[in-house]
Design an enzyme around this catalytic site. Structure first.
Site, PDB file in Angstrom:
ATOM      1  CG  ASP A   1     109.903 116.332  39.919  1.00  0.00           C
ATOM      2  OD1 ASP A   1     110.933 115.704  40.211  1.00  0.00           O
ATOM      3  OD2 ASP A   1     109.294 116.179  38.840  1.00  0.00           O
TER       4      ASP A   1
ATOM      5  CG  ASP B   1     114.126 115.606  34.822  1.00  0.00           C
ATOM      6  OD1 ASP B   1     114.681 116.711  34.753  1.00  0.00           O
ATOM      7  OD2 ASP B   1     114.754 114.527  34.785  1.00  0.00           O
TER       8      ASP B   1
ATOM      9  CG  ASP C   1     106.061 115.357  36.456  1.00  0.00           C
ATOM     10  OD1 ASP C   1     106.948 115.222  37.322  1.00  0.00           O
ATOM     11  OD2 ASP C   1     106.137 114.856  35.313  1.00  0.00           O
TER      12      ASP C   1
END
Length: 284
Positions: free
Chosen positions: A13, A15, A218
């Site tokens: 991922d 961001d 996250d």
């Protein structure tokens, strides 16, 4: 030295994971990024960002590997990537592409039709300056973030209507996932995990070897990706809190953002080099 019987690929991922949540930088990740490049380990972005955003970032990273955009809406392999054969790929721009998502226009029509009953607004309703205000993106990055092909990040005025919205979207062949900043309307067939499995199978068939996959994320919309990799890594948010995710063998990165990404990935590669796959569960 543990004898390698497989090749590694890394999914990440962006961001809040490879990129810091507040400023979108990746400086602390440079050591692990350099190691991946030196060891010729592909780094595959798997993100809610648009194709244009990822292209911009890949230039900064000097990354030429495939990538997955808009929560699994599209998979893009560079046309000349390692001479790979990619079944059923479409030729789009400089890529061999596999489309899992629905056209952005369909999602915008759904939003316009549902809005009299449920108040929501997304990137298609905001000008560039408002996208900048809501995301912290630069002018250039905000322009690229609005060039959407498959999904719409959005906010609701009243989350009490989320279940109703989810059910209505399902009838229209759409679904909703939650990211770090926004909810996302996506095609029902769009899925980071499905896209990851497709990419893994393409690498395995073209390399003709076993693939060992690492995935780092996250937020909740990374769960499907983390489920499909051999070594899942969860990066904490800026406040140090981890999403409530339980997966077999899940590794928790010790720090947020690019610093935690760098530490976790470095430790994984060190462990694989010296002790082999079965010792990963004792890393933390």
């Amino acid at each position: 030295m543990h004898k390698k019987t497989r090749r590694i690929i890394v999914f990440t991922d962006l961001d809040g994971t490879l990129l810091n949540h507040r400023d979108y930088t990746f400086e602390e990740a440079r050591p692990a990024l350099a190691r991946l490049k030196k060891e010729q380990i592909p780094l595959i972005a798997c993100t809610s960002k648009t194709r244009r955003e990822v292209e911009f970032l890949r230039d900064k990273l000097a990354n030429g590997d495939p990538f997955i955009v808009e929560n699994g809406g599209g998979i893009f392999f560079p046309h000349d990537y390692q001479g790979f054969t990619i079944p059923e790929a479409l030729g789009i721009s400089a890529y061999k592409s596999i489309m899992l998502g629905v056209p952005y226009a369909k999602i915008r029509r759904f939003i316009e039709n549902i809005r009299p009953a449920i108040a929501l607004e997304g990137f298609g309703d905001w000008g560039v300056s408002e996208v900048m205000d809501r995301t912290g993106l630069s002018l250039e990055a905000a322009i690229l973030a609005k060039e959407r092909e498959f999904t719409e990040p959005f906010l609701m005025h009243d989350l009490g209507h989320l279940e109703e919205l989810t059910l209505t979207a399902r009838v229209e062949g759409l679904s909703i996932t939650r990211g770090g900043r926004f909810l996302h309307l996506i095609g029902a067939a769009s899925d980071k995990g499905v896209a990851v499995n497709i990419v893994k199978s393409i690498f395995a068939s073209n390399w003709n070897t076993h693939i060992l996959s690492v995935g780092l994320g996250d937020s909740l919309n990374d769960v499907s990706m983390l489920r499909q990799v051999d070594i899942p890594v969860l990066v904490p948010h800026d406040d140090g809190v981890y999403e409530d995710i339980a997966l077999p063998g899940l590794i928790q990165a010790p720090l947020p953002g690019s610093s935690g990404w760098n530490t976790a990935l470095t430790n994984i590669l060190d462990t694989l080099d010296t002790k082999g796959d079965k010792h990963l569960k004792t890393m933390y």
